[in-house]
Design a protein around this motif. Structure first.
Motif, mmCIF file in Angstrom:
data_model
loop_
_atom_site.group_PDB
_atom_site.id
_atom_site.type_symbol
_atom_site.label_atom_id
_atom_site.label_comp_id
_atom_site.label_asym_id
_atom_site.label_seq_id
_atom_site.Cartn_x
_atom_site.Cartn_y
_atom_site.Cartn_z
ATOM 1 N N LYS A 258 0.832 -1.201 0.000
ATOM 2 C CA LYS A 258 0.000 0.000 0.000
ATOM 3 C C LYS A 258 0.872 1.260 0.000
ATOM 4 C CE LYS A 258 -4.072 1.667 2.493
ATOM 5 N NZ LYS A 258 -4.941 1.425 3.652
ATOM 6 N N VAL A 259 1.950 1.232 0.781
ATOM 7 C CA VAL A 259 2.892 2.360 0.806
ATOM 8 C C VAL A 259 3.530 2.531 -0.566
ATOM 9 C CG1 VAL A 259 5.121 3.159 1.717
ATOM 10 C CG2 VAL A 259 3.350 2.336 3.272
ATOM 11 N N GLU A 260 3.993 1.438 -1.155
ATOM 12 C CA GLU A 260 4.630 1.515 -2.479
ATOM 13 C C GLU A 260 3.671 2.075 -3.521
ATOM 14 O OE1 GLU A 260 7.682 1.218 -3.761
ATOM 15 O OE2 GLU A 260 8.432 0.934 -1.734
ATOM 16 N N ALA A 261 2.432 1.579 -3.524
ATOM 17 C CA ALA A 261 1.437 2.052 -4.494
ATOM 18 C C ALA A 261 1.106 3.524 -4.257
ATOM 19 C CB ALA A 261 0.171 1.204 -4.420
ATOM 20 N N GLY A 262 0.919 3.893 -3.007
ATOM 21 C CA GLY A 262 0.613 5.286 -2.677
ATOM 22 C C GLY A 262 1.750 6.219 -3.024
ATOM 23 N N TYR A 263 2.962 5.770 -2.759
ATOM 24 C CA TYR A 263 4.135 6.587 -3.074
ATOM 25 C C TYR A 263 4.273 6.768 -4.589
ATOM 26 C CZ TYR A 263 8.898 8.336 -3.179
ATOM 27 O OH TYR A 263 10.018 9.103 -3.404
ATOM 28 N N ALA A 264 4.054 5.693 -5.325
ATOM 29 C CA ALA A 264 4.133 5.756 -6.785
ATOM 30 C C ALA A 264 3.073 6.698 -7.358
ATOM 31 C CB ALA A 264 3.987 4.367 -7.393
ATOM 32 N N ALA A 265 1.905 6.728 -6.722
ATOM 33 C CA ALA A 265 0.805 7.551 -7.221
ATOM 34 C C ALA A 265 0.935 9.022 -6.839
ATOM 35 C CB ALA A 265 -0.530 7.006 -6.708
ATOM 36 N N GLY A 266 1.476 9.291 -5.648
ATOM 37 C CA GLY A 266 1.461 10.684 -5.208
ATOM 38 C C GLY A 266 2.610 11.126 -4.340
ATOM 39 N N GLY A 267 3.617 10.266 -4.158
ATOM 40 C CA GLY A 267 4.750 10.651 -3.322
ATOM 41 C C GLY A 267 4.435 10.515 -1.840
ATOM 42 N N VAL A 268 5.022 11.408 -1.059
ATOM 43 C CA VAL A 268 4.877 11.376 0.395
ATOM 44 C C VAL A 268 3.609 12.131 0.777
ATOM 45 C CG1 VAL A 268 5.961 11.944 2.603
ATOM 46 C CG2 VAL A 268 7.380 11.233 0.676
ATOM 47 N N THR A 269 2.497 11.420 0.796
ATOM 48 C CA THR A 269 1.207 12.005 1.165
ATOM 49 C C THR A 269 0.903 11.661 2.628
ATOM 50 O OG1 THR A 269 -0.040 10.054 0.538
ATOM 51 C CG2 THR A 269 0.368 11.690 -1.207
ATOM 52 N N PRO A 270 -0.029 12.358 3.244
ATOM 53 C CA PRO A 270 -0.400 12.002 4.626
ATOM 54 C C PRO A 270 -0.851 10.539 4.770
ATOM 55 C CG PRO A 270 -1.248 14.172 4.087
ATOM 56 C CD PRO A 270 -0.675 13.602 2.814
ATOM 57 N N ALA A 271 -1.549 10.015 3.784
ATOM 58 C CA ALA A 271 -1.999 8.618 3.847
ATOM 59 C C ALA A 271 -0.815 7.656 3.801
ATOM 60 C CB ALA A 271 -2.968 8.318 2.703
ATOM 61 N N VAL A 272 0.157 7.931 2.952
ATOM 62 C CA VAL A 272 1.346 7.084 2.840
ATOM 63 C C VAL A 272 2.152 7.147 4.139
ATOM 64 C CG1 VAL A 272 3.551 6.805 1.629
ATOM 65 C CG2 VAL A 272 1.455 7.193 0.327
ATOM 66 N N VAL A 273 2.268 8.329 4.708
ATOM 67 C CA VAL A 273 2.990 8.491 5.977
ATOM 68 C C VAL A 273 2.272 7.733 7.090
ATOM 69 C CG1 VAL A 273 3.728 10.157 7.735
ATOM 70 C CG2 VAL A 273 4.026 10.690 5.306
ATOM 71 N N ALA A 274 0.947 7.807 7.130
ATOM 72 C CA ALA A 274 0.179 7.123 8.174
ATOM 73 C C ALA A 274 0.386 5.609 8.114
ATOM 74 C CB ALA A 274 -1.306 7.464 8.042
ATOM 75 N N VAL A 275 0.340 5.045 6.921
ATOM 76 C CA VAL A 275 0.541 3.595 6.782
ATOM 77 C C VAL A 275 1.990 3.245 7.123
ATOM 78 C CG1 VAL A 275 0.470 1.620 5.204
ATOM 79 C CG2 VAL A 275 -1.319 3.351 5.108
ATOM 80 N N SER A 276 2.916 4.096 6.744
ATOM 81 C CA SER A 276 4.332 3.869 7.083
ATOM 82 C C SER A 276 4.526 3.837 8.591
ATOM 83 C CB SER A 276 5.209 4.955 6.467
ATOM 84 O OG SER A 276 5.158 4.902 5.062
ATOM 85 N N ARG A 277 3.893 4.756 9.287
ATOM 86 C CA ARG A 277 3.986 4.777 10.761
ATOM 87 C C ARG A 277 3.360 3.508 11.357
ATOM 88 N NH1 ARG A 277 5.738 9.546 12.860
ATOM 89 N NH2 ARG A 277 5.574 11.371 11.525
#
Length: 183
Positions: free
Chosen positions: A106-125
């Motif tokens: 999910k992080v990889e897909a989110g990062y590929a789609a939009g970079g460092v977004t709040p959603a990607v950061v939340a899943v990373s945490r």
């Protein structure tokens, strides 16, 4: 040297690679979190995702296979510590496959789609938080392998159980409680 010693060495070596690598990644995640650097947190998780397929999963499987081989060669199946070790290793592998891997994708897909977004950061945490519990579980398995508790070693067994339950309460409960709340 006999087969038992060789496979015990391979078992311990693969466990060291698995646990040591996971520990370093967690420490890098803690460093990024303390710096409040969202891009670094996502970067660490992306590195963990890369390492999972190439290092953690192969090392965990090798640890399991070599451990089972050692138990077979040493006729150790009747020992409580062997059973507990197998349960612990199976639990941490399952946690990685069922919980951490889908989040990492999910992080990889989110990062590929939009970079460092709040959603990607939340899943990373979330991943880094769950990984802290996983580390406690792994180190408890190491304690089990070293201390080799039997049914009469109830103090050791209780301490190990308390460590796992406390780690779950601190790190897993908030993550899964949050996931259960509809967005």
């Amino acid at each position: 040297m006999d087969w038992y010693v060789l496979f015990k060495f391979l078992h311990v070596t693969s466990a060291v690679i698995w646990i040591g690598g996971a520990f370093i990644m967690i420490m890098l995640g803690v460093k990024a979190d303390r710096a409040k650097d969202d891009a670094e947190i996502v970067g660490v998780v992306r590195q963990v995702a890369w390492a999972a397929d190439r290092i953690y999963v192969p090392a965990s499987i090798a640890t399991l296979v070599f451990g089972v081989t050692v138990a077979w060669l040493g006729a150790l199946w009747g020992n409580l510590w062997v059973i507990l070790g197998l349960v612990g290793v199976a639990a941490t592998i399952a946690l990685g496959v069922v919980v951490l891997t889908p989040r990492a994708k999910k992080v990889e897909a989110g990062y590929a789609a939009g970079g460092v977004t709040p959603a990607v950061v939340a899943v990373s945490r979330e991943i880094l938080t769950i990984a802290k519990f996983d580390a406690v579980l792994l180190f408890t398995v190491v304690a089990d392998m070293v201390l080799k508790p039997g049914t009469d070693d109830w103090i050791v067994l209780v301490v190990m159980a308390v460590a796992i339950v406390a780690a779950a309460a601190v790190w897993l409960t908030p993550v899964f409680r949050k996931a259960a709340v509809p967005a």
